[in-house]
Design an enzyme around this catalytic site. Structure first.
Site, mmCIF file in Angstrom:
data_model
loop_
_atom_site.group_PDB
_atom_site.id
_atom_site.type_symbol
_atom_site.label_atom_id
_atom_site.label_comp_id
_atom_site.label_asym_id
_atom_site.label_seq_id
_atom_site.Cartn_x
_atom_site.Cartn_y
_atom_site.Cartn_z
ATOM 1 N N LYS A 201 9.427 4.528 -23.926
ATOM 2 C CA LYS A 201 8.740 5.771 -23.576
ATOM 3 C C LYS A 201 9.134 6.150 -22.153
ATOM 4 O O LYS A 201 8.871 5.406 -21.200
ATOM 5 C CB LYS A 201 7.227 5.589 -23.685
ATOM 6 C CG LYS A 201 6.432 6.840 -23.345
ATOM 7 C CD LYS A 201 4.941 6.562 -23.491
ATOM 8 C CE LYS A 201 4.111 7.768 -23.112
ATOM 9 N NZ LYS A 201 2.659 7.496 -23.253
ATOM 10 N N LYS A 254 10.225 8.324 -27.389
ATOM 11 C CA LYS A 254 9.443 9.440 -26.845
ATOM 12 C C LYS A 254 9.940 9.771 -25.446
ATOM 13 O O LYS A 254 9.999 8.869 -24.609
ATOM 14 C CB LYS A 254 7.964 9.049 -26.811
ATOM 15 C CG LYS A 254 7.017 10.155 -26.343
ATOM 16 C CD LYS A 254 5.577 9.682 -26.413
ATOM 17 C CE LYS A 254 4.637 10.797 -25.950
ATOM 18 N NZ LYS A 254 3.220 10.371 -25.984
#
Length: 329
Positions: A201, A254
């Protein structure tokens, strides 16, 4: 073969022909729709920076979930907005937490049996300071205490599994949290509950609208000491390898669009199911262009999702899930 024997346009003449030879396919079952659940009843509060996305009270969230099931969407990803916050993120792991209560209600509803219930595991929505872990302060300086945060995250994962989560999805980026969650889940009798790790992430500018949606903006500082530097592909692969070694069953990248190269590299290296999160900034950016007539909504939406799938995603978390499913259905 040289022209004119080889004519690449032969297989592009009609939609039926193009469909027959299409290499990358989307289907509703590979789409995951995020839901933001808030206190109250009859609440459907628009999120100003995310058109057609709402903070929903449980009764309204149930209606939204039923629509998703009817459309053939594969899963929901649940986020909670608690009535109260504190420095220990108590609402994240409380038995009567907002997502825990939602999971129990969703599991009672037979209309939702086709939906996989994923629960985000993080502390930022529940902490008074908005960080993803426990904060240690020393005058004007602060740090996020990794191991103390991991303890609370593991409690949160076990609590969500107990409430009915089919998959727990840690998004905090603390070191060692997957192993701690695996231990907590197994000790609680939830050895069959998979962990979907946000393994790489990135610290991204594209999260802005989400922080309005989840009321999770940091009250001071930023998250760069724990979310990844967007310039580092090799480090992302190391993060993924570590999470797999700790027991991750699935992986989530992400954001999606700015990191399709990371998705592609991960797909080449790892055999686990891999998904991508088309985050709030990607969604809002496209909607801004739609509203100005700069881009054709349906074609642009589907092209953006296809690019994520083509890069290697088995499934996609997206705020476009309902709109896309209507087209694909």
């Amino acid at each position: 073969m040289n022209f004119p024997v080889t004519r690449m346009r032969r297989l592009r003449r009609t939609e039926a022909m193009r469909s027959l030879v299409r290499e990358t396919h989307l289907h509703p079952g590979a789409l995951i729709y995020p839901l933001f659940i808030c206190p109250g009843e009859g609440v459907r509060k628009p999120i100003s920076s995310m058109p057609n996305v709402f903070n929903l009270s449980l009764d309204e969230a149930l209606k939204e979930a039923e629509k998703c099931a009817e459309l053939g969407i594969g899963a929901l990803l649940l986020f909670g907005l608690p009535a109260e916050k504190d420095e220990q993120a108590t609402g994240a792991w409380a038995d009567d937490g907002i997502v825990q209560n939602a999971l129990r209600e969703f599991k009672k509803n037979r209309k939702l049996d086709s939906l996989v219930m994923m629960a985000d595991v993080c502390l930022c929505e529940y902490t008074s300071h908005g960080h993803c872990g426990v904060v240690a302060r020393d005058g004007d300086h602060y740090d996020i205490e990794n191991d103390a945060s991991v303890t609370l995250l593991a409690k949160t994962a076990a609590s969500l599994a107990k409430a009915g989560a089919d998959i727990v999805a840690p998004s905090d980026m603390m070191d060692g949290r997957v192993a701690a969650m695996r231990d907590a889940l197994d000790e609680g009798g939830f050895e069959q509950t998979p962990i979907l790790s946000y393994a790489s992430k990135f610290s991204s500018a594209f999260y802005g609208p989400f922080r309005e949606a989840a009321d999770s903006a940091p009250q001071f500082g930023d998250r760069r000491s724990y979310q990844m530097d967007g310039a580092n592909l090799r480090e992302a692969m190391r993060e993924i390898e570590l999470d797999i070694a700790e027991g991750a069953d699935m992986l989530l990248m992400k954001p999606a669009m700015p990191y399709l190269d990371v998705m592609h590299e991960a797909r080449q290296r790892f055999d686990l199911p891999i998904g991508a999160y088309q985050v709030s900034g990607e969604y809002s950016m496209l909607h801004a262009a739609f509203e100005r007539g700069w881009l054709e909504p349906e074609r642009t939406m589907m092209e953006s999702l296809t690019s994520i799938r083509r890069a290697g995603a088995d499934f996609i978390v997206t705020y476009f899930a309902k709109d896309a499913a209507k087209i694909l259905g």
